[in-house]
Design a protein around this motif. Structure first.
Motif, mmCIF file in Angstrom:
data_model
loop_
_atom_site.group_PDB
_atom_site.id
_atom_site.type_symbol
_atom_site.label_atom_id
_atom_site.label_comp_id
_atom_site.label_asym_id
_atom_site.label_seq_id
_atom_site.Cartn_x
_atom_site.Cartn_y
_atom_site.Cartn_z
ATOM 1 N N GLU A 4 73.618 100.678 -84.336
ATOM 2 C CA GLU A 4 74.952 100.097 -84.322
ATOM 3 C C GLU A 4 74.861 98.656 -83.832
ATOM 4 O OE1 GLU A 4 79.058 100.743 -81.874
ATOM 5 O OE2 GLU A 4 77.983 102.528 -82.531
ATOM 6 N N ARG A 5 75.552 97.777 -84.521
ATOM 7 C CA ARG A 5 75.512 96.350 -84.174
ATOM 8 C C ARG A 5 76.055 96.135 -82.765
ATOM 9 N NH1 ARG A 5 76.503 91.489 -87.884
ATOM 10 N NH2 ARG A 5 76.706 89.807 -86.395
ATOM 11 N N PRO A 6 75.309 95.403 -81.921
ATOM 12 C CA PRO A 6 75.775 95.133 -80.560
ATOM 13 C C PRO A 6 77.032 94.257 -80.567
ATOM 14 C CG PRO A 6 73.441 94.604 -80.789
ATOM 15 C CD PRO A 6 73.973 94.875 -82.160
ATOM 16 N N GLY A 7 77.867 94.446 -79.566
ATOM 17 C CA GLY A 7 79.093 93.664 -79.449
ATOM 18 C C GLY A 7 78.846 92.297 -78.825
ATOM 19 N N LEU A 8 79.915 91.553 -78.651
ATOM 20 C CA LEU A 8 79.829 90.198 -78.102
ATOM 21 C C LEU A 8 79.289 90.165 -76.679
ATOM 22 C CD1 LEU A 8 83.143 88.612 -79.443
ATOM 23 C CD2 LEU A 8 80.806 88.071 -80.133
ATOM 24 N N GLU A 9 79.417 91.256 -75.963
ATOM 25 C CA GLU A 9 78.938 91.303 -74.573
ATOM 26 C C GLU A 9 77.437 91.555 -74.466
ATOM 27 O OE1 GLU A 9 79.237 95.339 -75.993
ATOM 28 O OE2 GLU A 9 80.660 93.693 -76.148
ATOM 29 N N ILE A 15 70.429 92.114 -78.773
ATOM 30 C CA ILE A 15 70.651 91.733 -80.169
ATOM 31 C C ILE A 15 69.316 91.686 -80.907
ATOM 32 C CG2 ILE A 15 71.335 89.806 -81.674
ATOM 33 C CD1 ILE A 15 73.515 89.233 -79.480
ATOM 34 N N ALA A 16 68.301 91.110 -80.265
ATOM 35 C CA ALA A 16 66.976 91.033 -80.887
ATOM 36 C C ALA A 16 66.415 92.422 -81.159
ATOM 37 C CB ALA A 16 66.026 90.232 -80.002
ATOM 38 N N SER A 17 66.594 93.347 -80.222
ATOM 39 C CA SER A 17 66.118 94.723 -80.424
ATOM 40 C C SER A 17 66.820 95.361 -81.619
ATOM 41 C CB SER A 17 66.371 95.558 -79.171
ATOM 42 O OG SER A 17 65.595 95.072 -78.109
ATOM 43 N N TRP A 18 68.118 95.106 -81.741
ATOM 44 C CA TRP A 18 68.877 95.627 -82.875
ATOM 45 C C TRP A 18 68.355 95.019 -84.192
ATOM 46 C CZ3 TRP A 18 72.340 92.520 -85.825
ATOM 47 C CH2 TRP A 18 73.016 93.220 -86.832
ATOM 48 N N ILE A 19 68.100 93.713 -84.199
ATOM 49 C CA ILE A 19 67.586 93.059 -85.406
ATOM 50 C C ILE A 19 66.223 93.636 -85.778
ATOM 51 C CG2 ILE A 19 66.705 90.871 -86.342
ATOM 52 C CD1 ILE A 19 69.030 89.495 -84.771
ATOM 53 N N ARG A 20 65.348 93.827 -84.779
ATOM 54 C CA ARG A 20 64.024 94.401 -85.047
ATOM 55 C C ARG A 20 64.145 95.809 -85.631
ATOM 56 N NH1 ARG A 20 59.594 92.080 -81.975
ATOM 57 N NH2 ARG A 20 58.651 94.145 -81.900
ATOM 58 N N ALA A 21 65.092 96.593 -85.132
ATOM 59 C CA ALA A 21 65.273 97.958 -85.633
ATOM 60 C C ALA A 21 65.909 97.961 -87.023
ATOM 61 C CB ALA A 21 66.146 98.756 -84.664
ATOM 62 N N THR A 22 66.800 97.018 -87.268
ATOM 63 C CA THR A 22 67.506 96.950 -88.544
ATOM 64 C C THR A 22 66.615 96.432 -89.659
ATOM 65 O OG1 THR A 22 69.579 96.565 -87.352
ATOM 66 C CG2 THR A 22 69.554 95.997 -89.690
ATOM 67 N N VAL A 23 65.779 95.432 -89.332
ATOM 68 C CA VAL A 23 64.887 94.824 -90.326
ATOM 69 C C VAL A 23 63.479 94.804 -89.746
ATOM 70 C CG1 VAL A 23 64.448 92.821 -91.785
ATOM 71 C CG2 VAL A 23 66.793 93.342 -91.094
#
Length: 127
Positions: A4-9, A15-23
């Motif tokens: 799930e995309r991280p929020g503004l907080e 965010i980087a961990s999410w990007i690494r997991a997403t792509v």
């Protein structure tokens, strides 16, 4: 892993961990897809960007690196995506003035790849 995309907080490291997991990966199309996600996050946070230039950063593990970015935030997220570690500080450094403080010869030698420095307080933007 939660994709799930991280929020503004969220921190840039989250965010980087999410990007690494997403792509996963980091070549060709993967790099473009990661950059698109970085751009979306920066737009969402209304980060002001100017021309691409060099930034010097100290990672939370003590390494000092250069990164290209149109803002310190972009450079920080890119470094977090590449190295899976947060940044102690990031400064705009087009002339490499701050980088040369750490590497006076103007470049890192192969022995410097894993060199760490004591963590320093946040820096001011190089003039």
């Amino acid at each position: 892993m939660n994709t799930e995309r991280p929020g503004l907080e969220a921190s840039f490291l989250d965010i980087a961990s999410w990007i690494r997991a997403t792509v996963p990966g980091g070549i060709g199309e993967d790099r473009r897809a990661r950059q698109a996600l970085i751009d979306e996050v920066l737009d969402e946070r209304r980060v002001w960007r100017r021309e691409y230039t060099w930034h010097t950063a100290q990672l939370d593990d003590g390494r000092v690196l250069l990164a290209l970015g149109a803002s310190t935030e972009e450079a920080e997220i890119k470094l977090a995506v590449l190295h899976d570690v947060g940044c102690q500080w990031v400064v705009r450094d087009p002339e490499h003035t701050v980088f040369f403080e750490y590497f006076p010869e103007g470049h890192r030698h192969p022995d410097d790849v894993d060199r760490v420095f004591p963590l320093a307080p946040p820096r001011q933007t190089a003039r």
